[in-house]
Design a protein around this motif. Structure first.
Motif, PDB file in Angstrom:
ATOM      1  N   GLU A  52       0.832  -1.209   0.000  1.00 54.43           N
ATOM      2  CA  GLU A  52       0.000   0.000   0.000  1.00 54.43           C
ATOM      3  C   GLU A  52       0.868   1.261   0.000  1.00 54.43           C
ATOM      4  OE1 GLU A  52      -4.164  -1.470   2.020  1.00 54.43           O
ATOM      5  OE2 GLU A  52      -2.700  -0.559   3.347  1.00 54.43           O
ATOM      6  N   ARG A  53       1.781   1.381   0.944  1.00 58.66           N
ATOM      7  CA  ARG A  53       2.619   2.592   1.008  1.00 58.66           C
ATOM      8  C   ARG A  53       3.735   2.549  -0.032  1.00 58.66           C
ATOM      9  NH1 ARG A  53       0.923   5.287   5.114  1.00 58.66           N
ATOM     10  NH2 ARG A  53       2.376   7.002   4.952  1.00 58.66           N
ATOM     11  N   GLY A  54       4.426   1.404  -0.102  1.00 55.08           N
ATOM     12  CA  GLY A  54       5.571   1.297  -1.015  1.00 55.08           C
ATOM     13  C   GLY A  54       5.149   1.098  -2.464  1.00 55.08           C
ATOM     14  N   GLY A  55       3.921   0.664  -2.678  1.00 56.78           N
ATOM     15  CA  GLY A  55       3.396   0.489  -4.045  1.00 56.78           C
ATOM     16  C   GLY A  55       4.227  -0.469  -4.884  1.00 56.78           C
ATOM     17  N   LEU A  56       4.732  -1.538  -4.238  1.00 57.66           N
ATOM     18  CA  LEU A  56       5.576  -2.493  -4.974  1.00 57.66           C
ATOM     19  C   LEU A  56       4.801  -3.120  -6.134  1.00 57.66           C
ATOM     20  CD1 LEU A  56       8.326  -3.997  -5.088  1.00 57.66           C
ATOM     21  CD2 LEU A  56       7.280  -5.774  -3.673  1.00 57.66           C
ATOM     22  N   LYS A  57       5.448  -3.112  -7.311  1.00 58.01           N
ATOM     23  CA  LYS A  57       4.793  -3.656  -8.509  1.00 58.01           C
ATOM     24  C   LYS A  57       5.625  -4.796  -9.099  1.00 58.01           C
ATOM     25  CE  LYS A  57       4.318   0.720 -10.250  1.00 58.01           C
ATOM     26  NZ  LYS A  57       4.356   1.493  -9.020  1.00 58.01           N
ATOM     27  N   GLY A  90      23.554  -0.263 -11.611  1.00 54.64           N
ATOM     28  CA  GLY A  90      23.576   1.101 -11.101  1.00 54.64           C
ATOM     29  C   GLY A  90      22.205   1.711 -10.870  1.00 54.64           C
ATOM     30  N   ARG A  91      21.145   0.979 -11.199  1.00 57.66           N
ATOM     31  CA  ARG A  91      19.786   1.540 -11.105  1.00 57.66           C
ATOM     32  C   ARG A  91      19.306   1.698  -9.660  1.00 57.66           C
ATOM     33  NH1 ARG A  91      15.155  -0.621 -11.254  1.00 57.66           N
ATOM     34  NH2 ARG A  91      13.552   0.876 -11.808  1.00 57.66           N
ATOM     35  N   GLY A  92      19.503   0.659  -8.850  1.00 62.24           N
ATOM     36  CA  GLY A  92      19.052   0.694  -7.457  1.00 62.24           C
ATOM     37  C   GLY A  92      17.723  -0.001  -7.248  1.00 62.24           C
ATOM     38  N   ALA A  93      17.248   0.049  -5.999  1.00 62.26           N
ATOM     39  CA  ALA A  93      15.999  -0.642  -5.613  1.00 62.26           C
ATOM     40  C   ALA A  93      14.812   0.315  -5.707  1.00 62.26           C
ATOM     41  CB  ALA A  93      16.125  -1.182  -4.199  1.00 62.26           C
ATOM     42  N   ASP A  94      13.709  -0.195  -6.243  1.00 63.52           N
ATOM     43  CA  ASP A  94      12.499   0.637  -6.371  1.00 63.52           C
ATOM     44  C   ASP A  94      11.816   0.839  -5.020  1.00 63.52           C
ATOM     45  OD1 ASP A  94      12.362   0.817  -9.389  1.00 63.52           O
ATOM     46  OD2 ASP A  94      12.451  -1.356  -9.100  1.00 63.52           O
ATOM     47  N   VAL A  95      11.852  -0.210  -4.198  1.00 65.76           N
ATOM     48  CA  VAL A  95      11.224  -0.124  -2.871  1.00 65.76           C
ATOM     49  C   VAL A  95      12.201  -0.682  -1.842  1.00 65.76           C
ATOM     50  CG1 VAL A  95       9.263  -0.828  -1.436  1.00 65.76           C
ATOM     51  CG2 VAL A  95       8.911  -0.410  -3.880  1.00 65.76           C
ATOM     52  N   ILE A  96      12.293  -0.022  -0.690  1.00 68.16           N
ATOM     53  CA  ILE A  96      13.136  -0.527   0.405  1.00 68.16           C
ATOM     54  C   ILE A  96      12.286  -0.567   1.675  1.00 68.16           C
ATOM     55  CG2 ILE A  96      15.201  -0.118   1.811  1.00 68.16           C
ATOM     56  CD1 ILE A  96      16.432   1.319  -0.632  1.00 68.16           C
ATOM     57  N   LEU A  97      12.224  -1.733   2.308  1.00 70.43           N
ATOM     58  CA  LEU A  97      11.498  -1.896   3.576  1.00 70.43           C
ATOM     59  C   LEU A  97      12.551  -1.937   4.677  1.00 70.43           C
ATOM     60  CD1 LEU A  97       8.639  -2.360   4.816  1.00 70.43           C
ATOM     61  CD2 LEU A  97       9.130  -4.802   4.722  1.00 70.43           C
ATOM     62  N   GLY A 121      12.193   5.932  -6.333  1.00 70.39           N
ATOM     63  CA  GLY A 121      12.126   4.857  -5.333  1.00 70.39           C
ATOM     64  C   GLY A 121      11.313   5.269  -4.111  1.00 70.39           C
ATOM     65  N   ARG A 122      10.832   4.244  -3.388  1.00 69.47           N
ATOM     66  CA  ARG A 122      10.054   4.462  -2.165  1.00 69.47           C
ATOM     67  C   ARG A 122      10.743   3.747  -1.011  1.00 69.47           C
ATOM     68  NH1 ARG A 122       8.548   2.711  -7.024  1.00 69.47           N
ATOM     69  NH2 ARG A 122       7.054   1.122  -6.351  1.00 69.47           N
ATOM     70  N   ILE A 123      11.067   4.498   0.024  1.00 70.22           N
ATOM     71  CA  ILE A 123      11.724   3.926   1.203  1.00 70.22           C
ATOM     72  C   ILE A 123      10.711   3.956   2.346  1.00 70.22           C
ATOM     73  CG2 ILE A 123      13.602   4.226   2.877  1.00 70.22           C
ATOM     74  CD1 ILE A 123      15.071   5.805   0.530  1.00 70.22           C
ATOM     75  N   VAL A 124      10.417   2.786   2.908  1.00 66.04           N
ATOM     76  CA  VAL A 124       9.390   2.702   3.951  1.00 66.04           C
ATOM     77  C   VAL A 124      10.056   2.231   5.247  1.00 66.04           C
ATOM     78  CG1 VAL A 124       7.106   1.831   4.549  1.00 66.04           C
ATOM     79  CG2 VAL A 124       7.769   1.999   2.128  1.00 66.04           C
ATOM     80  N   VAL A 125      10.062   3.096   6.242  1.00 65.37           N
ATOM     81  CA  VAL A 125      10.697   2.771   7.524  1.00 65.37           C
ATOM     82  C   VAL A 125       9.621   2.257   8.481  1.00 65.37           C
ATOM     83  CG1 VAL A 125      12.052   3.671   9.454  1.00 65.37           C
ATOM     84  CG2 VAL A 125      12.405   4.603   7.150  1.00 65.37           C
ATOM     85  N   ILE A 126       9.844   1.047   9.034  1.00 64.87           N
ATOM     86  CA  ILE A 126       8.833   0.502   9.952  1.00 64.87           C
ATOM     87  C   ILE A 126       9.416   0.195  11.338  1.00 64.87           C
ATOM     88  CG2 ILE A 126       7.329  -0.392   8.126  1.00 64.87           C
ATOM     89  CD1 ILE A 126       8.452  -3.230   8.884  1.00 64.87           C
ATOM     90  N   GLU A 167      20.068  14.369  -2.778  1.00 62.06           N
ATOM     91  CA  GLU A 167      19.925  13.048  -3.409  1.00 62.06           C
ATOM     92  C   GLU A 167      18.454  12.619  -3.428  1.00 62.06           C
ATOM     93  OE1 GLU A 167      22.717  10.217  -1.749  1.00 62.06           O
ATOM     94  OE2 GLU A 167      24.365  11.639  -2.010  1.00 62.06           O
ATOM     95  N   LEU A 168      17.742  13.012  -2.370  1.00 59.20           N
ATOM     96  CA  LEU A 168      16.296  12.736  -2.305  1.00 59.20           C
ATOM     97  C   LEU A 168      15.596  13.451  -3.463  1.00 59.20           C
ATOM     98  CD1 LEU A 168      14.578  11.434   0.229  1.00 59.20           C
ATOM     99  CD2 LEU A 168      13.798  13.772   0.471  1.00 59.20           C
ATOM    100  N   MET A 169      16.009  14.699  -3.695  1.00 58.33           N
ATOM    101  CA  MET A 169      15.374  15.503  -4.756  1.00 58.33           C
ATOM    102  C   MET A 169      15.737  14.990  -6.147  1.00 58.33           C
ATOM    103  SD  MET A 169      16.176  19.054  -2.833  1.00 58.33           S
ATOM    104  CE  MET A 169      16.701  19.916  -4.257  1.00 58.33           C
ATOM    105  N   VAL A 170      17.016  14.758  -6.358  1.00 63.70           N
ATOM    106  CA  VAL A 170      17.476  14.359  -7.694  1.00 63.70           C
ATOM    107  C   VAL A 170      16.820  13.036  -8.108  1.00 63.70           C
ATOM    108  CG1 VAL A 170      19.515  13.572  -8.980  1.00 63.70           C
ATOM    109  CG2 VAL A 170      19.624  15.655  -7.612  1.00 63.70           C
ATOM    110  N   LYS A 171      16.686  12.123  -7.142  1.00 62.00           N
ATOM    111  CA  LYS A 171      16.085  10.819  -7.480  1.00 62.00           C
ATOM    112  C   LYS A 171      14.554  10.827  -7.346  1.00 62.00           C
ATOM    113  CE  LYS A 171      19.808   7.608  -6.225  1.00 62.00           C
ATOM    114  NZ  LYS A 171      20.137   6.522  -5.271  1.00 62.00           N
ATOM    115  N   ARG A 172      13.992  11.944  -6.911  1.00 63.41           N
ATOM    116  CA  ARG A 172      12.534  12.049  -6.715  1.00 63.41           C
ATOM    117  C   ARG A 172      12.035  10.897  -5.828  1.00 63.41           C
ATOM    118  NH1 ARG A 172      13.540  12.753 -12.012  1.00 63.41           N
ATOM    119  NH2 ARG A 172      12.538  10.821 -12.722  1.00 63.41           N
ATOM    120  N   LEU A 173      12.695  10.744  -4.675  1.00 72.23           N
ATOM    121  CA  LEU A 173      12.363   9.619  -3.784  1.00 72.23           C
ATOM    122  C   LEU A 173      11.194   9.956  -2.866  1.00 72.23           C
ATOM    123  CD1 LEU A 173      15.965   8.579  -2.612  1.00 72.23           C
ATOM    124  CD2 LEU A 173      14.614   7.640  -4.497  1.00 72.23           C
ATOM    125  N   THR A 174      10.537   8.913  -2.398  1.00 71.84           N
ATOM    126  CA  THR A 174       9.554   9.057  -1.319  1.00 71.84           C
ATOM    127  C   THR A 174      10.131   8.363  -0.090  1.00 71.84           C
ATOM    128  OG1 THR A 174       7.745   8.972  -2.901  1.00 71.84           O
ATOM    129  CG2 THR A 174       7.187   8.539  -0.601  1.00 71.84           C
TER     130      THR A 174
END
Ligand SMILES: NC(=O)c1ccc[n+]([C@@H]2O[C@H](COP(=O)([O-])OP(=O)(O)OC[C@H]3O[C@@H](n4cnc5c(N)ncnc54)[C@H](OP(=O)(O)O)[C@@H]3O)[C@@H](O)[C@H]2O)c1
Length: 325
Positions: A133-138, A206-213, A232-237, A251-258
């Motif tokens: 739901e939050r990370g929107g993993l596809k 070099g692409r990286g992870a789309d979602v990180i839990l 990418g979406r980083i979800v801290v639990i 880096e958050l801005m350049v990669k347009r991260l959540t």
């Protein structure tokens, strides 16, 4: 009834059996005769006095149980006495009887034991709401799961894999990293000897992870930013590595991260019921078809809850620890 209560904030020896009256279900609630209760890391935080139960919740620890419905409160529909259920609780699970909100009860999946069923709610609700739901993993995306052999991690790896994601997972030993691979990760990472940022970068050109839990936070937050893909979406639990983090906002801005996070326990019943519906629709069929299974490391009789906590605090377990009643 017999319960396990926290005599005073402190070590596992503070968990003691006591006798209390069987609670009565209020409006919209049911009473469950408990067969098994899951042990979760937040129970340890509660025992130490660092994670108080929300207002109105039982002071007895235990956030998930499986058993049979023993009584119905007013205005409960769709459930009957004797139904085998597993339920997410706001507390009170380490007991012979527990109160659950009716919308947070799910049927014991066909073919699963009560012990297995008791291991489901906390991890399935948490993983569903955070990874999907939050990370929107596809399907087709790359995901990094920290703490791959935790109760949460063993569920997250399996669900992400079935979803069609390419899974990476960290764990604290070489052997645990291999267990992550057995569960479906393309690569388990021993974070004590390997650098997860480097491995993810190498493995994804070099692409990286789309979602990180993430269950670590602290210094991991900046490293997660480095390991994340564009958008990418980083979800801290959880914050096992500390609540504060210094991050590079550019880096958050350049990669347009959540960068987001959530906890489950303080949510309203209606909010948790919405998660329960998602779990019932999306996760339960995978359990019933055996494509995903709860990993049970050990069971202990209720009266030995302190032993269960000692084991969890060693972090030698893989998957879930469950109390039997
Ligand atoms: N936000 C929520 O809604 C929510 C809900 C439930 C649980 N949680 C959190 O999720 C976490 C897992 O819960 P659980 O009940 O599944 O606990 P658990 O089975 O005891 O797992 C804790 C895990 O943390 C791992 N760990 C510690 N430091 C690590 C690091 N630096 N990198 C990677 N892994 C690390 C440990 O593995 P190693 O020994 O291998 O490091 C252990 O497997 C807990 O922190 C809990 O508080 C959050």
């Amino acid at each position: 009834m017999t319960v396990v209560e926290i005599a005073a904030p402190g070590g596992p020896e503070q968990l003691r059996t006591a006798t209390r009256p069987v609670p009565q279900p209020g409006e919209g609630e049911v009473l469950i005769r408990v067969s098994a209760a899951g042990v979760n890391r937040p129970d340890i935080m509660q025992r130490k006095g660092l994670y108080p139960p929300p207002p109105g919740a039982s002071d007895v620890p235990g956030m998930e149980v499986a058993g049979a419905i023993a009584a119905l409160g007013p205005k409960v529909t769709g459930l009957a006495i004797g139904d085998p259920v597993t339920a997410l609780l706001s507390g009170g699970g380490y007991a012979e009887y527990a109160i659950a909100a009716a919308p947070l009860c799910l049927p014991v999946p066909t073919g699963l034991s009560r012990v297995e069923a008791a291991a489901l709610p906390e991890t399935c609700f948490t993983v569903w709401t955070n990874l999907f739901e939050r990370g929107g993993l596809k399907e087709g995306e790359t995901v990094l799961i920290h703490g791959g052999t935790s109760g949460i991690g063993t569920t997250a790896i399996q669900l992400a894999k079935v979803w069609g994601a390419k899974v990476f997972a960290t764990a604290g030993t070489h052997a645990k990293a291999r267990v992550c691979e057995d569960l479906g990760a393309v690569r388990g990472i021993d974070y004590r000897t390997e650098d997860f940022v480097e491995i993810i970068k190498l493995a994804t050109d070099g692409r990286g992870a789309d979602v990180i839990l993430d269950i670590v936070a602290g210094t991991y937050v900046q490293r997660n930013i480095e390991a994340a893909a564009v958008e990418g979406r980083i979800v801290v639990i959880a914050v096992q590595g500390g609540v504060r983090a210094e991050i590079k906002m550019n880096e958050l801005m350049v990669k347009r991260l959540t960068l987001t996070g959530s906890t489950l326990r303080p949510r309203t019943i209606a909010q948790k019921a919405a998660v329960a519906e998602g779990v019932r629709r999306n996760v339960w069929p995978l359990l019933e078809s055996r494509r995903v299974r709860p990993i049970i490391h050990a069971t202990f009789p209720l009266a030995q809850a302190s032993e269960a906590h000692r084991l969890m605090e060693t972090s030698n377990h893989i998957g879930k620890i469950v109390l039997t009643v």
